[in-house]
Write a protein that holds these residues in place. Sequence first.
Motif, PDB file in Angstrom:
ATOM      1  N   HIS A  28      32.540 -73.894 104.489  1.00 21.48           N
ATOM      2  CA  HIS A  28      31.164 -73.779 104.982  1.00 21.48           C
ATOM      3  C   HIS A  28      30.434 -75.118 104.853  1.00 21.48           C
ATOM      4  CE1 HIS A  28      27.076 -72.368 105.584  1.00 21.48           C
ATOM      5  NE2 HIS A  28      26.749 -72.812 104.383  1.00 21.48           N
ATOM      6  N   LEU A  29      30.572 -75.759 103.702  1.00 20.03           N
ATOM      7  CA  LEU A  29      29.912 -77.046 103.494  1.00 20.03           C
ATOM      8  C   LEU A  29      30.564 -78.151 104.325  1.00 20.03           C
ATOM      9  CD1 LEU A  29      29.361 -76.834  99.636  1.00 20.03           C
ATOM     10  CD2 LEU A  29      27.627 -76.655 101.408  1.00 20.03           C
ATOM     11  N   ALA A  30      31.901 -78.124 104.409  1.00 22.40           N
ATOM     12  CA  ALA A  30      32.578 -79.129 105.234  1.00 22.40           C
ATOM     13  C   ALA A  30      32.136 -79.026 106.684  1.00 22.40           C
ATOM     14  CB  ALA A  30      34.088 -78.947 105.119  1.00 22.40           C
ATOM     15  N   ASP A  31      31.924 -77.808 107.165  1.00 25.63           N
ATOM     16  CA  ASP A  31      31.437 -77.616 108.530  1.00 25.63           C
ATOM     17  C   ASP A  31      30.045 -78.221 108.702  1.00 25.63           C
ATOM     18  OD1 ASP A  31      31.716 -76.484 111.174  1.00 25.63           O
ATOM     19  OD2 ASP A  31      30.219 -75.008 110.576  1.00 25.63           O
ATOM     20  N   LEU A  61      17.720 -86.740  89.816  1.00 26.67           N
ATOM     21  CA  LEU A  61      18.284 -87.133  88.531  1.00 26.67           C
ATOM     22  C   LEU A  61      19.616 -86.434  88.252  1.00 26.67           C
ATOM     23  CD1 LEU A  61      15.080 -87.162  86.261  1.00 26.67           C
ATOM     24  CD2 LEU A  61      16.262 -89.098  87.294  1.00 26.67           C
ATOM     25  N   MET A  62      19.958 -85.445  89.068  1.00 24.91           N
ATOM     26  CA  MET A  62      21.229 -84.738  88.898  1.00 24.91           C
ATOM     27  C   MET A  62      22.404 -85.489  89.527  1.00 24.91           C
ATOM     28  SD  MET A  62      21.512 -81.917  87.208  1.00 24.91           S
ATOM     29  CE  MET A  62      20.443 -80.789  86.335  1.00 24.91           C
ATOM     30  N   ILE A  63      22.134 -86.616  90.165  1.00 22.44           N
ATOM     31  CA  ILE A  63      23.192 -87.322  90.882  1.00 22.44           C
ATOM     32  C   ILE A  63      24.310 -87.768  89.945  1.00 22.44           C
ATOM     33  CG2 ILE A  63      21.896 -89.483  90.715  1.00 22.44           C
ATOM     34  CD1 ILE A  63      24.366 -88.387  93.464  1.00 22.44           C
ATOM     35  N   ASP A  64      23.976 -88.189  88.739  1.00 19.91           N
ATOM     36  CA  ASP A  64      25.019 -88.660  87.814  1.00 19.91           C
ATOM     37  C   ASP A  64      25.993 -87.536  87.474  1.00 19.91           C
ATOM     38  OD1 ASP A  64      23.998 -91.186  87.767  1.00 19.91           O
ATOM     39  OD2 ASP A  64      22.769 -90.865  85.988  1.00 19.91           O
ATOM     40  N   PHE A  65      25.459 -86.366  87.165  1.00 18.72           N
ATOM     41  CA  PHE A  65      26.329 -85.247  86.824  1.00 18.72           C
ATOM     42  C   PHE A  65      27.169 -84.818  88.021  1.00 18.72           C
ATOM     43  CE2 PHE A  65      26.794 -80.578  87.039  1.00 18.72           C
ATOM     44  CZ  PHE A  65      27.706 -80.407  86.018  1.00 18.72           C
ATOM     45  N   LEU A  66      26.550 -84.745  89.192  1.00 21.22           N
ATOM     46  CA  LEU A  66      27.266 -84.264  90.369  1.00 21.22           C
ATOM     47  C   LEU A  66      28.348 -85.245  90.823  1.00 21.22           C
ATOM     48  CD1 LEU A  66      24.317 -82.706  92.395  1.00 21.22           C
ATOM     49  CD2 LEU A  66      26.204 -81.498  91.316  1.00 21.22           C
ATOM     50  N   THR A  67      28.052 -86.531  90.787  1.00 18.02           N
ATOM     51  CA  THR A  67      29.071 -87.508  91.188  1.00 18.02           C
ATOM     52  C   THR A  67      30.209 -87.549  90.173  1.00 18.02           C
ATOM     53  OG1 THR A  67      27.726 -89.235  90.133  1.00 18.02           O
ATOM     54  CG2 THR A  67      27.499 -88.948  92.504  1.00 18.02           C
ATOM     55  N   ARG A  68      29.869 -87.389  88.899  1.00 18.13           N
ATOM     56  CA  ARG A  68      30.917 -87.349  87.871  1.00 18.13           C
ATOM     57  C   ARG A  68      31.817 -86.129  88.079  1.00 18.13           C
ATOM     58  NH1 ARG A  68      27.700 -87.675  83.812  1.00 18.13           N
ATOM     59  NH2 ARG A  68      27.816 -85.536  83.044  1.00 18.13           N
ATOM     60  N   ALA A  69      31.216 -85.011  88.422  1.00 16.46           N
ATOM     61  CA  ALA A  69      32.005 -83.807  88.687  1.00 16.46           C
ATOM     62  C   ALA A  69      32.802 -83.947  89.982  1.00 16.46           C
ATOM     63  CB  ALA A  69      31.090 -82.587  88.764  1.00 16.46           C
ATOM     64  N   TYR A  70      32.211 -84.597  90.977  1.00 17.13           N
ATOM     65  CA  TYR A  70      32.887 -84.763  92.272  1.00 17.13           C
ATOM     66  C   TYR A  70      34.119 -85.652  92.140  1.00 17.13           C
ATOM     67  CZ  TYR A  70      33.157 -85.252  97.364  1.00 17.13           C
ATOM     68  OH  TYR A  70      33.568 -85.209  98.674  1.00 17.13           O
ATOM     69  N   ASP A  71      34.094 -86.559  91.173  1.00 15.86           N
ATOM     70  CA  ASP A  71      35.223 -87.472  90.978  1.00 15.86           C
ATOM     71  C   ASP A  71      36.362 -86.837  90.189  1.00 15.86           C
ATOM     72  OD1 ASP A  71      33.894 -89.433  92.362  1.00 15.86           O
ATOM     73  OD2 ASP A  71      33.037 -90.374  90.579  1.00 15.86           O
ATOM     74  N   ILE A  72      36.123 -85.655  89.588  1.00 18.63           N
ATOM     75  CA  ILE A  72      37.169 -85.016  88.785  1.00 18.63           C
ATOM     76  C   ILE A  72      38.311 -84.553  89.659  1.00 18.63           C
ATOM     77  CG2 ILE A  72      37.685 -83.030  87.311  1.00 18.63           C
ATOM     78  CD1 ILE A  72      34.921 -83.294  86.105  1.00 18.63           C
ATOM     79  N   GLY A  73      37.989 -84.011  90.839  1.00 16.82           N
ATOM     80  CA  GLY A  73      39.006 -83.504  91.742  1.00 16.82           C
ATOM     81  C   GLY A  73      39.221 -82.015  91.585  1.00 16.82           C
ATOM     82  N   GLY A  74      40.005 -81.450  92.510  1.00 14.06           N
ATOM     83  CA  GLY A  74      40.328 -80.037  92.439  1.00 14.06           C
ATOM     84  C   GLY A  74      39.130 -79.146  92.706  1.00 14.06           C
ATOM     85  N   ALA A  75      39.134 -77.979  92.054  1.00 10.95           N
ATOM     86  CA  ALA A  75      38.068 -76.998  92.265  1.00 10.95           C
ATOM     87  C   ALA A  75      36.712 -77.522  91.813  1.00 10.95           C
ATOM     88  CB  ALA A  75      38.399 -75.705  91.520  1.00 10.95           C
ATOM     89  N   ILE A  76      36.695 -78.398  90.811  1.00 12.53           N
ATOM     90  CA  ILE A  76      35.425 -78.969  90.345  1.00 12.53           C
ATOM     91  C   ILE A  76      34.754 -79.753  91.469  1.00 12.53           C
ATOM     92  CG2 ILE A  76      34.360 -80.518  88.673  1.00 12.53           C
ATOM     93  CD1 ILE A  76      35.391 -78.047  87.370  1.00 12.53           C
ATOM     94  N   SER A  77      35.530 -80.546  92.183  1.00 10.08           N
ATOM     95  CA  SER A  77      34.981 -81.326  93.295  1.00 10.08           C
ATOM     96  C   SER A  77      34.475 -80.416  94.406  1.00 10.08           C
ATOM     97  CB  SER A  77      36.033 -82.287  93.838  1.00 10.08           C
ATOM     98  OG  SER A  77      36.396 -83.241  92.869  1.00 10.08           O
ATOM     99  N   LEU A  78      35.210 -79.353  94.677  1.00 11.25           N
ATOM    100  CA  LEU A  78      34.762 -78.417  95.712  1.00 11.25           C
ATOM    101  C   LEU A  78      33.400 -77.828  95.363  1.00 11.25           C
ATOM    102  CD1 LEU A  78      38.056 -76.443  96.509  1.00 11.25           C
ATOM    103  CD2 LEU A  78      37.209 -78.542  97.539  1.00 11.25           C
ATOM    104  N   LEU A  79      33.228 -77.466  94.092  1.00 11.88           N
ATOM    105  CA  LEU A  79      31.968 -76.861  93.671  1.00 11.88           C
ATOM    106  C   LEU A  79      30.825 -77.879  93.664  1.00 11.88           C
ATOM    107  CD1 LEU A  79      33.275 -74.631  90.745  1.00 11.88           C
ATOM    108  CD2 LEU A  79      32.477 -73.867  92.972  1.00 11.88           C
TER     109      LEU A  79
END
Length: 550
Positions: A384-387, A324-342
């Motif tokens: 680390h995550l990209a790897d 159920l956290m997918i909505d929040f995480l995808t919304r944050a991932y679409d912001i860009g910058g450091a927010i997307s990295l986190l």
Amino acid sequence: MTAPGAGRDVSSAPATTSVARRRRAAVLIFPAWGGGMSGNPARGARRALGRLVEAVLASRGEANAVFDILAVLQSEDQEEVQEAVRACSRLFGALLARGELFVGQLPSEEMVMAGSQGATRKYKVWMRHRYHSCCNSLGELLAHPSFQVKELALSTLMKFVQLEGEHPLEKPKWEGNYLFPRQLFKLVVEGLLSSEEDRSLLLSQFREYLEHDDIRYHTMQAAADTVARVTDGRPEVHLIFWNNAFTLLSSVSLPRQEGDLSSFYVKHVELSDKWKVVHLKEHRKAFQLMWLGFLKHQLPLRICKKVLVIIHDAILPYLAQPSLMIDFLTRAYDIGGAISLLALNGLFILIHKHNLEYPDFYRKLYGLLDPSVFHVKYRARFFHLADLFLSSSHLPAYLVAAFAKRLARLALTAPPEALLMVLPFICNLLRRHPACRVLMHRPRGPELDADPYDPGEEDPAQSRALESSLWELQALQRHYHPEVSKAASVINQALSVPEVSIAPLLELTAFEIFEQDLKKGPESVPLEFIPAQGLLGRQDDLCAQHFTLS
């Protein structure tokens, strides 16, 4: 009404008292406290309030003295307020334990006083209303300028929560019904989640109560209700409230096993298996509702960052339904910058552990690679995550080639500490995907102006990276830093089969590189001349023969 055993008329006492009247009453009773006031006001207040408490507890006919005690809670003197809080704690704590407060749905005070009920019922209803006034005043003191007053008010309210839980003021609906003073506890949580003042210090004091399972469970429920109430119909909520809410929510930590639910703040003779508070599954549901209710709002970016930093280890593992956290995480991932990295951390858990399908994930990951990625605070976590995301051998060659080429192009302007991590990262990609080794087997690769790779293309499939070469690594072999030049020269030989671990290099800083260079010391090299020794040279030199230092 006349209380049994005394002659003071309790029914004549007003049902409510304004703040101004209470302040005047506090001033009026001070002269009666005697000479102790001139020497030590706090000691005089303690003695006078102690006599009032003893009088109320000894005789119901002295019940009107409660107004004098409650009035001091409005005093402008900090020490007097603290003494009044202690007096209220002692008074109403004793009344709760003795069962002298009305139990059940509290009726209107005016209706009871005007009715024909007995003196005992009238007394209990009247004193129950005074108890409510006391709790409301203590809730207001959570906003007092003095932290000592805030802390004392909080501890007193939590004492009332414990006593009211052990001596409920509501009747059970059925035998064995679980009772908890929810309204009183909600008053405490609302006082902690202020919209006008940072309560982080007071929340740190409240954290010790969260070690109890029942307090933690009801905190989650009360926090969810308070967030919903504060945000309802309001287009913008003050940042202070979000900070307080996050501080409280992030302090809630659930046990991992069912058997760990054994610590209860409100003592019970026997725990019933029918109570929700004793089941970890219900705690997870409350935890999930609390966080989902918080994260569905448009949070300030700084709060969003704080959530993303802890979401992978402090939130997702305890949710009943992590997907159920997918909505929040995808919304944050679409912001860009450091927010997307986190946001990558949480997405990684959902993708690998909960089979989440995220369209265009690698395309957005590719878009995060820009020059700033080497300078952000969360660089180590990102790589680390990209790897991990690029570790699968089933990824298409064009995709891996696009990432390797993008990183190589960015490496041309990266600092040395980042290059020492990125170069092994690129080589590991080539080791995992032999089809991409064509990028380093084009010795006569295109020049910069003829490179088919398109760095401005957002889609890695259209970047034409496989048609290019890693000429950037050859350029880095002439880097001014010898360690970087050495790392870039690896592509001149056949790549070894085992990968190079980049874990020790993720946190590498410029200061550490400088310290390593200092520890190496100078290396002795053959020279074509005799180096000078001393200020005047060697002993057989002409200068040393004719001159001396004295």
